[in-house]
Write a protein that holds these residues in place. Structure first.
Motif, PDB file in Angstrom:
ATOM      1  N   HIS A 146       0.829  -1.199   0.000  1.00 47.45           N
ATOM      2  CA  HIS A 146       0.000   0.000   0.000  1.00 47.45           C
ATOM      3  C   HIS A 146       0.866   1.253   0.000  1.00 47.45           C
ATOM      4  N   ALA A 147       0.324   2.344  -0.555  1.00 52.93           N
ATOM      5  CA  ALA A 147       1.050   3.613  -0.654  1.00 52.93           C
ATOM      6  C   ALA A 147       2.397   3.395  -1.338  1.00 52.93           C
ATOM      7  N   ALA A 148       2.320   2.788  -2.504  1.00 50.12           N
ATOM      8  CA  ALA A 148       3.533   2.378  -3.219  1.00 50.12           C
ATOM      9  C   ALA A 148       4.358   3.558  -3.706  1.00 50.12           C
ATOM     10  N   SER A 173      -3.302   8.517  -6.951  1.00 52.10           N
ATOM     11  CA  SER A 173      -3.517   9.370  -8.124  1.00 52.10           C
ATOM     12  C   SER A 173      -2.794   8.787  -9.333  1.00 52.10           C
ATOM     13  N   ALA A 174      -3.154   9.292 -10.517  1.00 46.98           N
ATOM     14  CA  ALA A 174      -2.543   8.802 -11.755  1.00 46.98           C
ATOM     15  C   ALA A 174      -1.047   9.133 -11.806  1.00 46.98           C
ATOM     16  N   LEU A 190      -5.459   2.226  -8.326  1.00 50.99           N
ATOM     17  CA  LEU A 190      -5.865   3.526  -7.782  1.00 50.99           C
ATOM     18  C   LEU A 190      -6.937   3.271  -6.716  1.00 50.99           C
ATOM     19  N   TYR A 191      -6.512   3.260  -5.459  1.00 51.36           N
ATOM     20  CA  TYR A 191      -7.421   2.789  -4.406  1.00 51.36           C
ATOM     21  C   TYR A 191      -8.619   3.715  -4.184  1.00 51.36           C
ATOM     22  N   GLN A 315       0.484  14.965  -0.132  1.00 52.41           N
ATOM     23  CA  GLN A 315       0.862  15.703  -1.339  1.00 52.41           C
ATOM     24  C   GLN A 315       2.298  15.351  -1.777  1.00 52.41           C
ATOM     25  N   THR A 316       2.936  14.467  -1.049  1.00 54.59           N
ATOM     26  CA  THR A 316       4.337  14.176  -1.336  1.00 54.59           C
ATOM     27  C   THR A 316       4.501  12.786  -1.932  1.00 54.59           C
TER      28      THR A 316
END
Length: 324
Positions: A146-148, A173-174, A190-191, A315-316
């Motif tokens: 997750h959160a790759a 996000s894309a 895209l979860y 955002q990072t």
């Protein structure tokens, strides 16, 4: 007088103050380091907000950094002034200078820049214990991370691919999906737009994954359990979306005799020999080029409030490094 970020009360980014602090001499077994690069991690937010409690208030946040040893305390034989060192489980690294136990630091090898070292100690050692010690990824395994596109994710997915795994990653996000593909992910979900458990079933032909590495927490539980094959392992190593507060051990039986664990880096690195072996493994894959450490954010220490706002807002991507 050197500067540091200090937190006088728990709260949002605004509670971090950029202040003068007194320099103290290293005590027995300690070193003082003039930092050149400071790593930023989600655990810093947990401490600043009070999810995790500091030993006392006020405190200086931060666990990760790199720099040059400027003084050593009594009984220190590991390092000398002038040595380059890095650390991922120290305390108070949001500062120009930091005093830490020598046993928490490792030597930075030639060919690894201070910025890279500061960006990879906590996140890279986390990836090491996840992939090599918690569930040892084998060639042919299918894993879900997750959160790759996050700091740990971009390191771990490259490393897992290097170990021969088929890597599925979730992102928000894309743009992050493209980044994840560039860093080892064979499949990206895209979860926010897709049912990730259903997609994992499709990708694996209904078999499920050997392991799910979950640093997101509340938003991905219990659906993470539906991504596992029988006897698979759920590894919860963080809670970026909030703490899992309704964990039911009975679900593990219902969903395939699963295993679940909640490891921490600090347990793994408490033993000096383990820390050195883990760091050697990490530096090895980085120096070989198998794993690249992506630094996508750079900021000054005085701008730590803005850095935390961006990190908390997801955002990072990759690592953010602050310079004093």
């Amino acid at each position: 007088m050197p500067k540091a970020i200090r937190v006088h009360e728990y709260g949002g980014p605004e509670v971090m103050r950029y202040e003068d602090v007194e320099t103290r001499a290293p005590g027995p077994g300690q070193i003082r380091v003039r930092q050149t690069a400071i790593g930023v991690n989600f655990i810093d937010i947990y401490f600043r907000s009070g999810v995790y409690k500091a030993p006392e208030l006020p405190f200086v946040p931060g666990k990760e950094g790199a720099g040059e040893v400027v003084a050593v305390g009594e009984g220190v034989s590991l390092f000398r002034p002038g040595d380059r060192v890095a650390y991922g489980s120290a305390s108070g690294t949001y500062a120009e200078e930091v005093v830490l136990d020598a046993k928490e630091a490792v030597s930075v090898p030639e060919g690894v820049a201070d910025e890279t070292a500061a960006a990879m100690m906590l996140k890279g050692l986390t990836a090491q214990y996840l992939l090599r010690r918690t569930y040892a990824v084998q060639p042919g395994d299918t894993i879900l991370f997750h959160a790759a596109a996050g700091g740990v994710g971009l390191i771990a997915t490259q490393w897992a691919k290097h170990l021969g795994a088929t890597v599925i990653g979730t992102v928000g996000s894309a743009d992050k999906a493209e980044l994840a593909r560039q860093h080892g992910c064979d499949h990206v979900i895209l979860y926010r737009d897709e049912d990730f458990a259903a997609r994992v079933k499709d990708i694996t032909g209904g078999k499920g994954c050997a392991v799910v590495y979950d640093g997101v927490g509340k938003a991905t539980y219990p659906a993470s359990l539906d991504c596992l094959r029988p006897f698979g392992m759920f590894v919860s190593f963080g809670n970026a979306s909030g703490v899992i507060d309704d964990f039911s051990i009975g679900l593990l039986g219902q969903k395939g005799s699963l295993y679940a664990t909640r490891p921490t880096l600090f347990t793994h690195t408490a033993d000096r020999a383990s820390l050195e072996a883990m760091a050697e493994d990490l530096f090895g894959v980085v120096r070989s080029g198998a794993v690249k450490i992506p630094v996508h954010g750079r900021a000054r220490l005085k701008d730590a409030q803005k850095v935390h706002t961006e990190l908390a807002g997801r955002q990072t991507t990759g690592a953010t490094v602050m310079t004093p």
